[in-house]
Enzyme design. Sequence first.
Site, PDB file in Angstrom:
ATOM      1  N   CYS A  91      -2.358 -44.905  -0.966  1.00 43.02           N
ATOM      2  CA  CYS A  91      -1.433 -45.220  -1.999  1.00 43.02           C
ATOM      3  C   CYS A  91      -0.884 -46.772  -1.971  1.00 43.02           C
ATOM      4  CB  CYS A  91      -0.344 -44.262  -1.986  1.00 43.02           C
ATOM      5  SG  CYS A  91      -0.767 -42.603  -2.433  1.00 43.02           S
ATOM      6  N   HIS A 149       6.045 -47.202  -4.565  1.00 46.51           N
ATOM      7  CA  HIS A 149       5.175 -46.266  -4.770  1.00 46.51           C
ATOM      8  C   HIS A 149       5.735 -44.947  -5.315  1.00 46.51           C
ATOM      9  CE1 HIS A 149       1.913 -43.374  -4.400  1.00 46.51           C
ATOM     10  NE2 HIS A 149       2.518 -42.589  -3.161  1.00 46.51           N
ATOM     11  N   ASN A 175       2.788 -38.726  -9.183  1.00 43.24           N
ATOM     12  CA  ASN A 175       2.284 -39.555  -8.315  1.00 43.24           C
ATOM     13  C   ASN A 175       0.574 -40.078  -8.753  1.00 43.24           C
ATOM     14  OD1 ASN A 175       0.994 -40.740  -5.787  1.00 43.24           O
ATOM     15  ND2 ASN A 175       2.178 -39.317  -4.481  1.00 43.24           N
TER      16      ASN A 175
END
Length: 333
Positions: free
Chosen positions: A121, A260, A290
């Site tokens: 990520c 993030h 996400n």
Amino acid sequence: MITCGAVTAGPGILGTGSYLPSRVIDNKDISELIGVSEEAIWRKTAIRERRWAKPEEATSDLAVAAARAALEQAGVSASQLGVVIVATSTPDSPQPATASVVADELGAGHGTAAFDVNAVCSGFTFALPVAERLLAGDEHSYALVIGADVYSRILALDDRRTALLFGDGAGAVVLGPGGRRRLLSARLAGFGAARDLIRVPAGGSRLPATEETLSAGLHHFRMDGRGVSDFIDSVVVPGIREFLADNGVRPDELAHFVPHQANGRILDEISKSLGIASDRLATTVTRYGNTGAASVPITLDHLSRSGAVAEGDLLLLAAFGGGMSMGLTLISC
């Protein structure tokens, strides 16, 4: 850990773009799949819906769509690109690099460097300063940096801790001469001792895909949620504080914080811990979940296109992910 400052008269961000698949998976859909109530999903994640790719869509397809939007906004053609970097942990295939597919589909020139970055990520925040450095001293070339992931393909729908979090998407930026949004500083850090907190155990050279690994679900994404939360508290939040202090920036001087999009509740906690006002926290997690390496560039694109970014604003991009990894970038507009 590595920290780099701005390249003198270096490239800046000329355009941003993003792409989200059309298939909407709301909390009712997820609730029926994993057996967790809609109310509980919202309470734990602040996510209402996410997008999943269609069966015929791969990571490169999402990346190409986001890239075209960024190139159009930048006024740059694919033939002008010197480098294409795709940050992803869900490539189209182990080989070739997904970036090679993207560069070809876009019509990038013969010889354009194309490669993938996998910091899970954190991938986009790792790839961005790499691209800036590659362009240093080249006043005629441009770089395309993309974060793209299709996590819906590797989720275990019997894992209630992860199946409710993830969506698919892609975000992109074009770097080049004359870009007003300059990278002032970046910090990339890895914490390999904690690598088992986020993992896909099988499918590589250590555990090649076999009937046994498939039946055991070892090709699915796994995450130690509590361990990741502890990592954020003990590493990410202090790391952001240190990075800002080293750059002489107070949290209240940030016009926008683009983290993030791991989990909406976690983002609120991070912002509060850092002393960043909620109106300066940029989020897309409620609508998209996400999206892995795509979450920072998707959110940056939405923020940029909203008209909320003014000349002179300071932006902080902050990502954390498997590896474990952390990437931070300070941008001046």
